[in-house]
Motif scaffolding. Structure first.
Motif, PDB file in Angstrom:
ATOM      1  N   THR A 186      80.145  43.847  27.726  1.00  0.00           N
ATOM      2  CA  THR A 186      80.194  45.005  27.001  1.00  0.00           C
ATOM      3  C   THR A 186      80.976  46.160  27.861  1.00  0.00           C
ATOM      4  N   LYS A 232      70.168  50.446  32.199  1.00  0.00           N
ATOM      5  CA  LYS A 232      71.411  50.065  31.674  1.00  0.00           C
ATOM      6  C   LYS A 232      71.368  49.082  30.060  1.00  0.00           C
ATOM      7  N   GLU A 279      71.092  51.713  27.563  1.00  0.00           N
ATOM      8  CA  GLU A 279      72.616  52.251  27.446  1.00  0.00           C
ATOM      9  C   GLU A 279      73.534  51.354  26.731  1.00  0.00           C
ATOM     10  N   GLY A 280      73.030  50.118  26.680  1.00  0.00           N
ATOM     11  CA  GLY A 280      74.162  49.221  26.203  1.00  0.00           C
ATOM     12  C   GLY A 280      75.002  48.643  27.128  1.00  0.00           C
ATOM     13  N   LYS A 281      74.992  48.879  28.536  1.00  0.00           N
ATOM     14  CA  LYS A 281      75.751  48.513  29.538  1.00  0.00           C
ATOM     15  C   LYS A 281      75.135  47.007  30.076  1.00  0.00           C
ATOM     16  N   LEU A 282      75.781  45.958  29.372  1.00  0.00           N
ATOM     17  CA  LEU A 282      75.007  44.712  29.696  1.00  0.00           C
ATOM     18  C   LEU A 282      75.829  43.774  30.480  1.00  0.00           C
ATOM     19  N   LYS A 307      82.273  48.386  36.392  1.00  0.00           N
ATOM     20  CA  LYS A 307      83.137  48.705  34.900  1.00  0.00           C
ATOM     21  C   LYS A 307      84.120  47.648  34.817  1.00  0.00           C
ATOM     22  N   TYR A 308      84.485  47.037  33.483  1.00  0.00           N
ATOM     23  CA  TYR A 308      85.606  46.234  33.486  1.00  0.00           C
ATOM     24  C   TYR A 308      86.497  46.685  32.183  1.00  0.00           C
ATOM     25  N   GLU A 314      80.655  47.107  30.800  1.00  0.00           N
ATOM     26  CA  GLU A 314      80.070  47.736  32.006  1.00  0.00           C
ATOM     27  C   GLU A 314      78.592  46.909  32.346  1.00  0.00           C
ATOM     28  N   GLY A 315      78.617  46.797  33.365  1.00  0.00           N
ATOM     29  CA  GLY A 315      77.146  46.502  33.803  1.00  0.00           C
ATOM     30  C   GLY A 315      76.888  47.184  35.219  1.00  0.00           C
TER      31      GLY A 315
END
Ligand SMILES: NC(=O)c1ccc[n+]([C@@H]2O[C@H](COP(=O)([O-])OP(=O)(O)OC[C@H]3O[C@@H](n4cnc5c(N)ncnc54)[C@H](O)[C@@H]3O)[C@@H](O)[C@H]2O)c1
Length: 314
Positions: free
Chosen positions: A274, A264, A267-270, A280-281, A276-277
């Motif tokens: 961002t 993650k 993929e930049g899902k921090l 999802k927000y 999403e971690g």
């Protein structure tokens, strides 16, 4: 007593607020005017929320009148009794700051770093010997009670005791570590718990959603009101010995963070920042989640102050 806080990022403004709430003068220093403005706005917001929830007795102006901001290091620290360094975790930058502090601080000023990970008094053994230690605040500092002070071998015990008392007068719960250890105490516990949580989800034992339900409804729920050793006394040490003997060899002992986190990150899902971690927000959900978190933590702080300090604001 005057405190100077160097760095007005995520941590600095909240640390300055701690001293203001203790009735002390505080100066917040940063190289960026923009950061200083954001920092003061944040202090004002949290003071307002605390006042509205009757956690503090006075309106924000009462505390803010004792706050100064500056981009000038000499002005910030020359008459400070305690300096808390909260600049980014880069050794070269910390060194640059300590050179300036050495030049401008009073000889007996106590200097403490809010470092998350660095054994700074060991890295800079000649810097202000006896008057330099680690004081690790938790995020957000005006809400989370704990501060970990790390007493290095050269530390002057009288100074450490003095800092502990000052922070306790500010309403903090202070522990003193007798030596530096990576992660201090609480980040070690948090990491051990997260390693097991990741393992259980990766093994398919439980979903991340159910794990999010499990901890607040069990160990999290209790752990506000009972410490680790009290918990073992409540369980009964015979049971502790039996169950933990069975479980110790079964617990995860991975030495690398699993791919479900590192992938993650690639993929930049921090996380919230961002969008999403693990979940999802949308921007609105991220904002609402953050606000709800602060609101609930403040409710918890109110209960904490009542039960641990006997403080109830009318
Ligand atoms: N963020 C956290 O949750 C957290 C928690 C505990 C400890 N810490 C530790 O606290 C320290 C600060 O972390 P942060 O998250 O607040 O960092 P940050 O990056 O959010 O803020 C650092 C601030 O320092 C300022 N700065 C940079 N160079 C400077 C200089 N030469 N003089 C004065 N100011 C300067 C920056 O402009 C910035 O405003 C680090 O050592 C970090 O490890 C952080």
């Amino acid at each position: 007593m005057k405190a100077a806080v160097i760095g007005a990022g995520v941590m600095g403004p909240g640390i300055a607020q701690v001293f203001l709430e203790g009735g002390f003068d505080a100066v917040l220093m940063d190289i960026s005017e923009e950061q200083l403005k954001k920092g003061v706005d944040m202090i004002e917001l949290v003071l307002t929320q605390k006042y509205e929830k009757k956690i503090i007795a006075e309106k924000p102006e009462y505390y803010l009148k004792n706050l100064k901001t500056t981009t000038d290091m000499k002005e910030a620290v020359s008459d400070a009794d305690v300096v808390i360094e909260a600049v980014p975790e880069k050794i070269d930058l910390k060194k640059q700051i300590y050179d300036q502090l050495d030049e401008y601080c009073k000889p007996d000023a106590l200097i403490a770093s809010n470092t998350s990970s660095l054994p700074l008094p060991e890295i800079f053994p000649d810097f202000r010997k006896g008057n330099f230690c680690v004081a690790h605040f938790y995020n957000p500092p005006p809400i989370l009670p704990l501060v970990e002070i790390v007493k290095n071998d050269d530390a002057d015990m009288e100074k450490i005791t003095w800092l502990r008392k000052v922070l306790e007068d500010c309403g903090k719960t202070v522990i003193v570590l007798n030596k530096f250890i990576e992660g201090f105490v609480i980040n070690r516990l948090q990491t051990a718990s997260a390693r097991e949580a990741l393992y259980l989800v990766n093994e398919g034992v439980i979903s991340a959603e159910d794990m999010n339900l499990a901890t607040p409804a069990s160990i999290g729920f209790k752990s506000v009101w009972q410490g680790s050793f009290q918990t073992m006394d409540f369980i009964g040490l015979d049971t502790v010995a039996h169950v933990y003997n069975l479980l110790y060899p079964k617990l995860c002992n991975d030495t690398e963070v699993p791919a479900c986190v590192t992938d993650k990150v690639k993929e930049g899902k921090l996380g919230l920042k961002t969008g999403e971690g693990f979940a999802k927000y949308t921007p609105e959900e991220a904002q609402a989640t953050s606000e709800q978190r602060i609101d609930r933590l403040l409710d918890q702080l109110k209960l904490w102050n009542k039960h641990y300090h006997g403080i109830e604001v009318e």
